[in-house]
Design a protein around this motif. Structure first.
Motif, mmCIF file in Angstrom:
data_model
loop_
_atom_site.group_PDB
_atom_site.id
_atom_site.type_symbol
_atom_site.label_atom_id
_atom_site.label_comp_id
_atom_site.label_asym_id
_atom_site.label_seq_id
_atom_site.Cartn_x
_atom_site.Cartn_y
_atom_site.Cartn_z
ATOM 1 N N ILE A 249 0.915 -1.294 -0.018
ATOM 2 C CA ILE A 249 0.113 -0.046 -0.326
ATOM 3 C C ILE A 249 1.012 1.208 0.108
ATOM 4 N N GLN A 250 0.839 2.021 -1.183
ATOM 5 C CA GLN A 250 1.649 3.154 -1.135
ATOM 6 C C GLN A 250 0.794 4.449 -1.667
ATOM 7 N N THR A 251 -0.340 4.173 -1.878
ATOM 8 C CA THR A 251 -1.374 5.499 -2.085
ATOM 9 C C THR A 251 -2.669 5.328 -1.481
ATOM 10 N N TRP A 252 -3.349 6.260 -1.500
ATOM 11 C CA TRP A 252 -4.687 6.354 -0.929
ATOM 12 C C TRP A 252 -5.914 5.407 -1.826
ATOM 13 N N GLY B 110 -7.470 14.803 10.911
ATOM 14 C CA GLY B 110 -6.387 15.180 10.190
ATOM 15 C C GLY B 110 -5.797 13.700 9.579
ATOM 16 N N VAL B 111 -5.906 14.067 7.942
ATOM 17 C CA VAL B 111 -5.584 12.918 7.064
ATOM 18 C C VAL B 111 -4.307 13.196 6.799
ATOM 19 N N GLY C 119 2.312 6.315 4.622
ATOM 20 C CA GLY C 119 3.651 6.122 5.341
ATOM 21 C C GLY C 119 3.705 7.104 6.561
ATOM 22 N N ASP C 120 5.035 7.393 6.848
ATOM 23 C CA ASP C 120 5.484 8.032 8.031
ATOM 24 C C ASP C 120 5.253 9.477 7.811
#
Length: 66
Positions: A8-11, A39-40, A45-46
């Motif tokens: 999972i790298q993106t929304w 807050g999204v 990631g971090d």
């Protein structure tokens, strides 16, 4: 972290994973919001950078397979 979580790298990746889990299970998820803010993270990631989403009303998520 499981192997599927590592991919999972993106929304959109997250949404695809959720769809794959719920498809064919007749899932319906309903959320009611009143003056709700969250807050999204702007990236998966971090990340410490967030954007604020404000919601009022109902959000309904359902799945079906054709």
């Amino acid at each position: 972290m499981t192997k599927s979580q590592e991919n999972i790298q993106t929304w959109p990746d997250l949404a695809i994973g959720l769809y794959e889990k719920l498809t064919g299970k007749g899932a319906v998820i309903t959320y009611d919001f009143e003056d709700f803010s969250i807050g999204v993270p702007k990236e998966v990631g971090d990340s410490s950078t967030f954007t604020t989403w404000k919601m009022n009303g109902k959000l309904k998520i359902s799945t079906s397979e054709k």
